[in-house]
Design an enzyme around this catalytic site. Sequence first.
Site, short mmCIF file in Angstrom:
data_model
loop_
_atom_site.label_atom_id
_atom_site.label_comp_id
_atom_site.label_asym_id
_atom_site.label_seq_id
_atom_site.Cartn_x
_atom_site.Cartn_y
_atom_site.Cartn_z
N GLU A 17 11.95 18.73 11.46
CA GLU A 17 11.57 18.43 12.85
C GLU A 17 10.47 19.37 13.32
OE1 GLU A 17 12.39 15.70 13.47
OE2 GLU A 17 14.39 15.37 12.72
N THR B 113 7.95 22.74 11.69
CA THR B 113 8.15 24.15 11.38
C THR B 113 8.08 24.99 12.65
OG1 THR B 113 5.80 24.55 11.07
CG2 THR B 113 7.07 23.86 9.11
#
Length: 177
Positions: free
Chosen positions: A156, A158
């Site tokens: 989702e 970094t």
Amino acid sequence: MQNADIILSGCRVPEADRLAGANTFKDTAAILRRTRSGVAWQAVGVMLAAYEIARDYAVEREQFGRPIARFQLVQDLLVRMLGNTTASLGMVVRLAQLQDDGLYRDEHSALAKAYCTTRMREVVGWARELMAGNGIVLDYGIGRFVADAEALYSYEGTREINTLIVGRAATGHSAFV
């Protein structure tokens, strides 16, 4: 999570087979906003479990005739773990309040995801450290949390990508290249 390279060349997707409501990256970003907040909550769950396992271990494990929970450095690790967990829990609760109030924006979930998953990596690392060699065997579960933490930290977006989302909201300038 399975990852793959998918290349579609000269491909037409019939309207009936397209994802409903997903026409632009803005539509995708709305999904990421929700999934990032879910990842932040998962990170809090991992921290809570790692802390509880490490605390129980420290109370039960004896070294030099006394529980290791009586050693200063062990208590320091537990307090740091508890601090990270408490701060992260407060953040995700506030995130849920913003969502309920209709004030929830991309930068809120990006900040929570980046912060909570970074703190989670620290917590599981400290739990593994506290448990020494027992922190990597399957008997206690901390080794599994170390692996889970890396997955949660990575997907989702970094920490760096989420930081750029928050930075853009804070400054009004995009640093994406």
